[in-house]
Design a protein around this motif. Sequence first.
Motif, short mmCIF file in Angstrom:
data_model
loop_
_atom_site.label_atom_id
_atom_site.label_comp_id
_atom_site.label_asym_id
_atom_site.label_seq_id
_atom_site.Cartn_x
_atom_site.Cartn_y
_atom_site.Cartn_z
N GLU A 109 32.62 77.62 56.02
CA GLU A 109 33.19 77.21 54.87
C GLU A 109 32.19 76.15 54.29
N GLY A 110 32.21 76.11 52.92
CA GLY A 110 31.36 75.42 52.00
C GLY A 110 30.12 76.18 51.81
N ASP A 111 29.70 77.42 52.20
CA ASP A 111 28.56 78.13 51.84
C ASP A 111 29.16 78.93 50.42
N ALA A 112 28.14 79.37 49.73
CA ALA A 112 28.27 79.77 48.32
C ALA A 112 27.79 81.22 48.32
N ILE A 113 28.29 82.16 47.53
CA ILE A 113 27.68 83.37 47.07
C ILE A 113 27.87 83.35 45.75
N VAL A 114 26.82 84.03 45.00
CA VAL A 114 26.74 84.46 43.58
C VAL A 114 27.09 85.99 43.46
N VAL A 115 27.91 85.98 42.38
CA VAL A 115 28.19 87.43 41.79
C VAL A 115 28.15 87.34 40.33
N THR A 116 27.98 88.29 39.60
CA THR A 116 27.88 88.63 38.13
C THR A 116 29.15 89.03 37.50
N ASN A 117 29.13 88.82 36.19
CA ASN A 117 30.15 89.45 35.30
C ASN A 117 29.35 90.46 34.60
N GLN A 118 28.57 91.07 35.09
CA GLN A 118 27.72 92.46 34.53
C GLN A 118 28.20 93.44 35.43
N ASP A 119 28.93 93.21 36.75
CA ASP A 119 29.37 94.22 37.52
C ASP A 119 30.46 95.04 37.35
N HIS A 120 30.39 96.55 37.78
CA HIS A 120 31.55 97.19 37.95
C HIS A 120 32.47 96.24 39.18
N GLU A 121 33.84 96.35 38.99
CA GLU A 121 34.62 95.64 39.72
C GLU A 121 34.38 95.86 41.27
N ALA A 122 33.89 97.16 41.66
CA ALA A 122 33.64 97.33 42.99
C ALA A 122 32.73 96.64 43.69
N ASN A 123 31.69 96.00 42.88
CA ASN A 123 30.81 95.13 43.82
C ASN A 123 31.01 93.81 43.11
N SER A 124 32.02 93.33 42.57
CA SER A 124 32.31 92.03 42.38
C SER A 124 33.73 91.56 42.89
N GLY A 125 34.84 92.24 42.79
CA GLY A 125 36.05 91.97 43.33
C GLY A 125 36.18 91.61 45.01
N PRO A 126 35.74 92.45 45.72
CA PRO A 126 35.62 92.19 47.16
C PRO A 126 34.94 90.93 47.61
N TRP A 127 33.83 90.46 46.62
CA TRP A 127 33.15 89.06 47.05
C TRP A 127 33.88 88.09 46.53
N ARG A 128 34.62 88.32 45.49
CA ARG A 128 35.37 87.00 44.73
C ARG A 128 36.55 86.67 45.67
N ARG A 129 37.01 87.48 46.25
CA ARG A 129 38.10 87.41 47.11
C ARG A 129 37.79 86.49 48.23
#
Length: 408
Positions: A109-129
């Motif tokens: 808890e407190g760690d961070a990840i970076v995602v992009t808004n260039q992605d297909h949802e398959a490589n964004s949605g699971p990480w955003r959750r």
Amino acid sequence: MSQLDIDWVRAQFPAFSQPSLQGQAFFENAGGSYTCQQVIDRLFRFYTERKVQPYAPYEPSRLGGEEMDEARTRLAAMLGVETDELSFGPSTTQNTYVLAQAFRQYLDEGDAIVVTNQDHEANSGPWRRLANEGIEVREWQIDPETGHLDPAALTPLMADGKVRLVCFPHCSNVVGEVNDVAAICAQAKAAGAYTCVDGVSYAPHGFEDVGALGADIYLFSAYKTYGPHQGIMVIRRALGEVLPNQGHYFNEGSLYKRFTPAGPDHAQVAASAGMADYMEALSAHHGGPASGAGAARFAHDLMREQEVSLLEPLLAYLSSKNSLRLIGSDSPTGRAPTVAVSLDRPGEAVAADLAPHGIMAGGGDFYAVRPLGAMGVNLDKGVLRLSFTHYTHHGEIQQLIGALDKVL
């Protein structure tokens, strides 16, 4: 580099000889490619001669297991990684979900990840959750005009040292620009973060040396690279051995089984060796290396050279039209042949209008809701997507341009 022998190439794909497809030009390759004969032959052989539980001591089972191992060994070599660093799964979407569950257990808890808004949802949605699990999710945003993903904009997102993972695409399935994966991976590594690269929209245009790119995870889909419907996942050892096991507890000592919760599709895994057969045959036919990583690199360059030559007239035509907006760059270099355009009417309706002219294309959002929304595209209309690969003929590009003239 010799010029691509397009007649030889198309002879490797049974679809081009089917009477029902004569006169039809296929421009929805980003949704799934035609399958090469080498894959079909291996799949047929497995279902007719090896349809058994593999790895038992009797002959059909032993041969089935050997064919599955062959696929993993040869594809891993082509991608520049160790054999057990490559896994198969039912789809890239499912593979990403499994990886996200592993990181959910691994991150604090407190760690961070970076995602992009260039992605297909398959490589964004699971990480955003993972935001629901106390993980901070930071968004690396594209330029709203061009769709470009600027590496300079990643730097401040990682400045505080909390980012543990950066997820980004090799190229977007609507923008098409090829991101500098090696540079981004080096940038993330310098900040202490792992990288997960979605290669689904790039891999159809040639297998990259994943080892040289420096990605910790690299994902793509075999059904878009002339093979069966399997997700292919490279997880480098240093990361794969520290992430929590997601497979059966008694398989945790096997790197390629750690992130495959269910048993693999034996026939499709075995048939995936046909993709290596094709790449090697393509290279050898044109005077390149006959096997391994050298064949993959030679085939990659052949394919990309053909695609750039096909892109030139199409991008020039689209750029000349005031009635549409070309998504991404109008330069044929530095982008994949996945070309999306925004129109004054729904992309799906335009695709339907193109069909009577022998053009097989697609319209919609293609699960790229975030990049299209960020670029101001009306999501109710979506885009018309025109995507092709090296087996597309120059005559088909002219057929497409002629059809667009009539429809637009």
